[in-house]
Design a protein around this motif. Sequence first.
Motif, short mmCIF file in Angstrom:
data_model
loop_
_atom_site.label_atom_id
_atom_site.label_comp_id
_atom_site.label_asym_id
_atom_site.label_seq_id
_atom_site.Cartn_x
_atom_site.Cartn_y
_atom_site.Cartn_z
N UNK A 193 -1.84 9.78 7.46
CA UNK A 193 -2.37 8.51 7.95
C UNK A 193 -3.23 7.78 6.94
N UNK A 194 -3.97 8.52 6.12
CA UNK A 194 -4.84 7.87 5.13
C UNK A 194 -4.05 7.06 4.11
N UNK A 195 -2.79 7.43 3.90
CA UNK A 195 -1.98 6.70 2.92
C UNK A 195 -1.64 5.30 3.40
N UNK A 196 -1.76 5.07 4.72
CA UNK A 196 -1.44 3.77 5.30
C UNK A 196 -2.65 2.85 5.41
N UNK A 197 -3.84 3.35 5.10
CA UNK A 197 -5.04 2.53 5.21
C UNK A 197 -4.99 1.37 4.22
N UNK A 198 -5.65 0.26 4.54
CA UNK A 198 -5.62 -0.91 3.64
C UNK A 198 -6.16 -0.57 2.25
N UNK A 199 -5.55 -1.20 1.28
CA UNK A 199 -6.00 -1.05 -0.10
C UNK A 199 -7.35 -1.75 -0.27
N UNK B 206 -5.32 3.59 -4.96
CA UNK B 206 -4.01 3.14 -4.45
C UNK B 206 -2.91 3.40 -5.47
N UNK B 207 -1.75 3.85 -4.98
CA UNK B 207 -0.58 4.02 -5.83
C UNK B 207 0.57 3.23 -5.22
N UNK B 208 1.31 2.54 -6.08
CA UNK B 208 2.44 1.73 -5.62
C UNK B 208 3.56 1.78 -6.63
N UNK B 209 4.57 0.97 -6.42
CA UNK B 209 5.71 0.93 -7.33
C UNK B 209 5.84 -0.45 -7.95
N UNK B 210 6.46 -0.49 -9.12
CA UNK B 210 6.79 -1.73 -9.81
C UNK B 210 8.27 -2.05 -9.59
#
Length: 312
Positions: A83-89, A291-295
């Motif tokens: 659930x913590x991965x879904x928290x707002x950046x 936060x981690x995301x994709x390019x």
Amino acid sequence: MPGQRLGGRERLLVAVALLTAGLLAFHRVVPNAAVRAGSLLEAFLPWLGVAAVVLLVFALLLRSPAALVAVLLPAGVWTHLFGHLLLPDPGPGRDDLVVVQHNVADDNTDPAGTARVLAEAGPDLIALQELVPHSLPVYASALAPDYPYHAVRGTVGLWSRHPLSGTRAVDIRPPGIGESWNRGLRTVVHTPYGPIATYVAHLPSVRLGAGGLTSSRRDASAELLGRAIAAEPQRSVLLLGDLNGTVHDRGLAPLASRLGTARRGFAFSFPAAAPVARIDQVMARPATVGHIGTLPRTGSDHLPVIARITPR
């Protein structure tokens, strides 16, 4: 009504819900001998959340209080784990370092375009794997204007806005691999916030076949890398790499037990055409991986991942 017996569909729904909750909560007890069933489950563990949603829909359609209560169990366990991965950046901090990790693929037909995508994100560090002789000069030339410092050992490399020192290869060869196999490096990045020992690694691939998941070489390589990180004299450590496993995969425990992982974002990175797992990782200690995301997709079969590091 009190005492009313559950129907067949309700019993099945309750059983599946309890099984899903059990797999989420006790995935570590799933045996990993022979077919590596435990690692296979852990590679796709977040997707059990989809099962929980489907079960919830069926419970509502059946209008079964007992089934609904049972379905809330896997939903609660999934929320605890992910659930913590879904928290707002929360947004970037003033002192954050931005890093990019990308397996560029040895058959990439557009290394210049790939380098452009990575540089346009404006990170402080760019870690690459599967660098091959014909594409390495292209990456070096394309990244040089913004990243004057770089280090390459074998097929892995790091480009940096900040000076580097103490660069050396890290031997993470599992048993049976020849000396020409070189997929690890260590260097110290001299950031404005202090030196950070940075490791770039590419662990052996895993394969799924009739005999199950073949991850023994990956696991052995992770153990060697974990020992090197445990012996690292620098206080601050950063690991960027294609680790061919998710952070919940027990095969990566020698690394995940020593380094922190991302607090926000799923960033599924593989396969690029339809990503289902993040096997490209950013880990650190004692810094926080935010936060981690994709390019955007490049010419690789992996998506690049981008993360923020908050030094401590």
